[in-house]
Design an enzyme around this catalytic site. Structure first.
Site, PDB file in Angstrom:
ATOM      1  N   SER A 249      19.001   0.311 -14.247  1.00 59.85           N
ATOM      2  CA  SER A 249      19.079  -0.395 -15.528  1.00 59.85           C
ATOM      3  C   SER A 249      20.524  -0.737 -15.891  1.00 59.85           C
ATOM      4  O   SER A 249      21.464  -0.023 -15.530  1.00 59.85           O
ATOM      5  CB  SER A 249      18.503   0.480 -16.648  1.00 59.85           C
ATOM      6  OG  SER A 249      17.125   0.649 -16.467  1.00 59.85           O
TER       7      SER A 249
ATOM      8  N   SER B 274       8.095   0.528 -18.706  1.00 64.02           N
ATOM      9  CA  SER B 274       7.626   0.818 -20.060  1.00 64.02           C
ATOM     10  C   SER B 274       6.117   0.609 -20.131  1.00 64.02           C
ATOM     11  O   SER B 274       5.528  -0.073 -19.295  1.00 64.02           O
ATOM     12  CB  SER B 274       8.320  -0.104 -21.066  1.00 64.02           C
ATOM     13  OG  SER B 274       7.791  -1.409 -20.949  1.00 64.02           O
ATOM     14  N   ASN B 275       5.494   1.215 -21.138  1.00 64.30           N
ATOM     15  CA  ASN B 275       4.041   1.089 -21.240  1.00 64.30           C
ATOM     16  C   ASN B 275       3.610  -0.359 -21.457  1.00 64.30           C
ATOM     17  O   ASN B 275       2.495  -0.731 -21.099  1.00 64.30           O
ATOM     18  CB  ASN B 275       3.517   2.021 -22.336  1.00 64.30           C
ATOM     19  CG  ASN B 275       3.563   3.475 -21.879  1.00 64.30           C
ATOM     20  OD1 ASN B 275       4.123   3.782 -20.820  1.00 64.30           O
ATOM     21  ND2 ASN B 275       2.966   4.364 -22.654  1.00 64.30           N
ATOM     22  N   GLU B 276       4.520  -1.166 -21.988  1.00 63.85           N
ATOM     23  CA  GLU B 276       4.207  -2.594 -22.108  1.00 63.85           C
ATOM     24  C   GLU B 276       4.195  -3.253 -20.718  1.00 63.85           C
ATOM     25  O   GLU B 276       3.365  -4.116 -20.444  1.00 63.85           O
ATOM     26  CB  GLU B 276       5.224  -3.280 -23.030  1.00 63.85           C
ATOM     27  CG  GLU B 276       5.051  -2.944 -24.503  1.00 63.85           C
ATOM     28  CD  GLU B 276       5.316  -1.475 -24.835  1.00 63.85           C
ATOM     29  OE1 GLU B 276       6.214  -0.868 -24.211  1.00 63.85           O
ATOM     30  OE2 GLU B 276       4.624  -0.928 -25.701  1.00 63.85           O
TER      31      GLU B 276
ATOM     32  N   GLN C  71      20.122   7.487 -10.450  1.00 65.15           N
ATOM     33  CA  GLN C  71      19.512   6.164 -10.312  1.00 65.15           C
ATOM     34  C   GLN C  71      20.375   5.120 -11.015  1.00 65.15           C
ATOM     35  O   GLN C  71      20.593   5.214 -12.225  1.00 65.15           O
ATOM     36  CB  GLN C  71      18.108   6.181 -10.925  1.00 65.15           C
ATOM     37  CG  GLN C  71      17.369   4.855 -10.795  1.00 65.15           C
ATOM     38  CD  GLN C  71      15.949   4.926 -11.333  1.00 65.15           C
ATOM     39  OE1 GLN C  71      15.628   5.802 -12.136  1.00 65.15           O
ATOM     40  NE2 GLN C  71      15.096   4.018 -10.905  1.00 65.15           N
ATOM     41  N   GLY C  72      20.850   4.132 -10.261  1.00 66.35           N
ATOM     42  CA  GLY C  72      21.672   3.071 -10.839  1.00 66.35           C
ATOM     43  C   GLY C  72      20.910   1.758 -10.860  1.00 66.35           C
ATOM     44  O   GLY C  72      21.218   0.844 -10.085  1.00 66.35           O
TER      45      GLY C  72
ATOM     46  N   GLU D 258       7.163   5.508  -8.374  1.00 67.30           N
ATOM     47  CA  GLU D 258       7.534   6.185  -9.615  1.00 67.30           C
ATOM     48  C   GLU D 258       6.356   6.217 -10.584  1.00 67.30           C
ATOM     49  O   GLU D 258       6.095   7.213 -11.246  1.00 67.30           O
ATOM     50  CB  GLU D 258       8.731   5.462 -10.249  1.00 67.30           C
ATOM     51  CG  GLU D 258       9.285   6.159 -11.480  1.00 67.30           C
ATOM     52  CD  GLU D 258      10.465   5.404 -12.095  1.00 67.30           C
ATOM     53  OE1 GLU D 258      10.781   4.302 -11.637  1.00 67.30           O
ATOM     54  OE2 GLU D 258      11.058   5.940 -13.036  1.00 67.30           O
TER      55      GLU D 258
END
Lengths: 381, 385
Positions: free
Chosen positions: B129, B370-372, B126-127, B244
């Site tokens: 981030s 992220s969980n945020e 996976q490219g 995802e």
């Protein structure tokens, strides 16, 4: 596996939502109702009877409707949404459930018939001063003489104990077990001292001094096991009521965050607040899942499975109720502290439900004691 | 409402249970149960067993090897797989790029890549981030400039999980720098053996090399390797990230580790300790609530779109996964220090593996949105905040 209501259940939910919404969606109406004794609206109780809600759990032979746990949970959740003060959980589910489980056919027809018709309010007189959520009685004793029974001792707090037409009282039997007794509101030697509870309801200190009482079911039989099972059902319905209350508490809080302005902007501009609301939603969804699951276990499970489901749902709902109740006030700020505004009443009712039938520590203790008995917990039967 | 599975779904569950416990090699399942890092060959072999039985990519369209299962059956498939300690099909292939190609790709791209992707003949990386584009993914700066029939790609990707095994990398690149940042992104499929592409492993806090930096220096990519339209990459990215989020709550696997943790607690005399027992009981209850929430969510996601509450599953699922790994470290106690000890150590294997697993799983609340970010999704799309 199916988590959806059928058409009749949806219709029931809409009917109940309409009935209780008309009475209490305006919070000021609720506030006025609980200000005066008996802390609920007798006319609304009558309308609930007309709709068949008060007889839902009881068989048709006993004057009821013969509905299942899902239907009862629907009523409980809708009452929770508006923190309706009518004593459905205590009078119908708990006290009525005890009569249904233990009473003779004649007693069931008489007592539950009158309850279902809205002509009689029952009070579950089980709690004893100094004891915590036990199924046995020690502070109230039963004595038999010449085929007649009398009770002596004390019960407190008894939900709706002062208003009740009939009290369902647990007492220690001469043989040492626990029996259940019916005591009329006008019985000799009974003193009832009523008071308000913090959630707007009513409770009472009830003392018995040689008070004549009618054994519920077979005289002298130990019914602690039946008390336990009915109390587990009441726990699960308390969870459903709490879910309704938590949903409204979160919705009210979200609405407040989008309307209240400080520093020139609405509060939902501040991530420190919206993230906390998101966490409240997570608590609510997890609690709801266990309440719904436990309700379904009642329909198909053994008493031991129902007891475990009641513990699991109660633990999760207790944690969620604390979290959501506390955060709902905090996110409101000062207005959350006022009795004129609704949110505090939700927190108060959640706190009440938390301690009515056993709190998180009480249930966690039972679950921890048996944690080594299984490898995994499988939600499916 | 009813709790029981229908007779057909119960039979399906039995069928899955039998398949996973009999067809996937025992050594691979033991490695998962023993919390060992799997080799590339083990991951490939396991997926090929699943694919040979048509069970690797049930979420894909039927014509490309998917199953027209109900959400409940897909859930049962996933839970039984975890219960049997079978590694899930490689997420980059099965959950991420496969569905994107099936949905957005040309017929030529589908035929070229989908069968090989299902069978793990191609290992996808996976490219997405970049050093300056994490949660704010749309700020990515890797550029692709058209030159004839090719794009010339320059830039840097990071956190490329298992990129050291990658054959191809699906990449978000900036193809128009002059528009709103989301509107100038395209998705390219890039052969990782192309000249100018280099992979540098990053050592992580558990001592492993799970993620990588990927550098692109004048990497030439045929324009035919673009998925979807030019500058439509953000649409594909959102589609991929939504999928995802759904697949990322490892309820079954966490239950397995917690069940093992109870055995380890018993073996070390800690299950009788009331604080430990209540900690386990509370985790068990939260996992039950999560599993039931997953079942409720799949029951309401019949239209194929992720239920907004899937953010709850990702967030709480990863929190519990982390909490159980933390419990195992605490059960190991001083033995958890011996993470570098070999098999000649007198300390139990699980206690030596406890801390690397715990440290490694700190990633779970960061990846997959992220969980945020999940809290943001809940606050915005569910609560309207």
């Amino acid at each position: 596996m199916d988590f959806t209501y059928d058409e009749e259940q949806q219709a029931l939910r809409e009917a109940v939502r309409g009935l209780v919404g008309k009475a209490y969606s305006d919070y000021e109406q609720r506030r006025q109702t609980v200000a005066a004794d008996p802390g609920f609206d007798e006319a609304q109780w009558g309308r609930m009877a007309e709709m068949g809600l008060l007889g839902l759990p009881f068989s048709e032979d006993d004057g009821g409707v013969g509905a299942g746990p899902v239907e009862i949970s629907i009523v409980a959740e809708e009452l929770g949404r508006v923190v309706a003060p009518e004593p459905y959980l205590a009078s119908v589910v708990w006290a009525g459930g005890l009569v249904s489980a233990v009473g003779t056919a004649e007693q069931r027809a008489e007592v539950l018939g009158a309850l279902s018709a809205g002509e009689s309010v029952l009070a579950p007189a089980l709690a004893e001063p100094g004891r915590r959520w036990t199924n046995d009685a020690t502070a109230t004793t039963a004595v038999e003489a010449g085929g007649s029974w009398t009770l002596t001792g004390a019960k407190e707090p008894v939900i709706q104990g002062a208003r009740a037409d009939v009290l369902v009282v647990s007492a220690m039997l001469p043989s040492g077990g626990t029996g259940l007794f019916l005591v009329g509101g006008d019985a000799e030697g009974m003193t009832r001292t009523g008071y308000a509870t913090h959630d707007g309801g009513r409770a009472a200190k009830v003392t018995f001094d040689g008070t004549p009482a009618t054994p519920l079911g077979e005289p002298g039989a130990d019914v602690a096991a039946s008390i336990a099972t009915v109390t587990d059902l009441a726990r699960i319905m308390a969870c459903n009521e709490a879910v309704g209350a938590m949903e409204t508490a979160l919705r009210t809080t979200s609405a407040y965050l989008t309307s209240r302005k400080q520093f020139g902007v609405t509060l939902n501009t501040f991530q420190a607040l919206t993230f906390r609301a998101a966490d409240m939603y997570i608590s609510l969804e997890l609690a709801k899942s266990l309440a719904v699951w436990a309700t379904m276990v009642v329909a198909s499970g053994s008493p031991a499975e129902i007891a475990e489901a009641a513990q699991r749902a109660s633990l999760q709902v207790a944690r969620a109720g604390r979290h959501i109740g506390q955060e709902a006030i905090q996110l409101h700020g000062g207005i959350g502290m006022t009795a004129e505004y609704s949110i505090g009443a939700y927190t108060s009712r959640l706190t009440f439900l938390d301690h009515l039938l056993g709190d998180a520590t009480f249930h966690l203790r039972s679950l921890a004691a048996t944690v080594g008995d299984h490898a995994e917990v499988d939600p499916l039967p | 409402m009813q709790l029981e599975l229908s007779a057909e779904d119960a039979a399906f569950r039995d069928e899955m249970r039998t398949f996973f416990t009999t067809e996937v090699p025992q050594e691979i399942r033991d490695a998962v149960a023993n919390r060992r890092e799997l080799t590339k060959d083990q991951i490939v072999e396991s997926q090929r067993v699943l694919n040979a039985h048509g069970l690797a990519v049930p979420n894909w369209p039927v014509e490309w090897g998917g199953k027209d299962w109900s959400p409940l059956r897909r859930h049962i498939w996933h839970e039984e797989m975890q219960r049997a300690d079978v590694p899930a099909p490689l997420a980059f292939n099965a959950s991420m790029i496969g569905p994107v190609i099936a949905h957005f790709g040309s017929q030529e791209i589908k035929e070229r890549f989908l069968p090989a992707t299902a069978n793990l003949d191609i290992w996808w990386s996976q490219g997405f981030s970049e050093p300056d584009a994490g949660s704010d993914l749309a700020s990515l700066r890797t550029t692709a400039v058209r030159d004839g029939d090719e794009f010339v790609v320059n830039g840097q990707k990071t956190w490329t999980t298992l990129g050291q095994y990658g054959d191809w990398i699906f990449t978000l690149v900036r193809t128009d720098p002059d528009v709103k940042k989301q509107a100038g992104i395209s998705m390219l499929l890039i052969d990782m053996t192309t000249p100018g592409l280099t992979v540098r492993p990053i050592e992580l806090i558990d001592g492993g090399y799970e993620v990588n930096e990927v550098w692109f220096e004048d990497v030439r990519v045929p324009v035919g390797n673009m998925v979807g339209e030019l500058n439509s990459g953000w649409t594909q990215a959102k589609f991929l990230l939504g999928n995802e989020r759904v697949g990322v709550a490892p309820v079954g696997a966490t239950k397995r580790v917690l069940a093992q943790a109870k055995d380890w607690a018993r073996e070390t005399g800690q299950l009788d300790d009331v604080l430990t027992a209540s900690r386990i009981a509370e985790l068990e209850n939260e996992l039950l609530a999560l599993e039931l929430t997953a079942l409720r969510v799949v029951a309401h996601s019949a239209d194929g779109k992720p239920h907004p509450a899937s953010s709850v599953l990702k967030l709480k699922g990863t929190e519990l996964q982390q909490a159980v790994s933390e419990l195992v470290v605490d059960l190991a106690g001083p033995a958890s220090l011996a993470s570098g000890a070999g098999d000649d150590s007198d300390l139990p294997w699980w206690s030596r593996r406890a801390t690397p697993a715990y440290l490694n799983l700190r990633k779970a609340s960061i990846y997959g949105g992220s969980n945020e970010v999940q809290r943001q999704i809940i606050a915005k799309t569910i609560l309207g905040l």
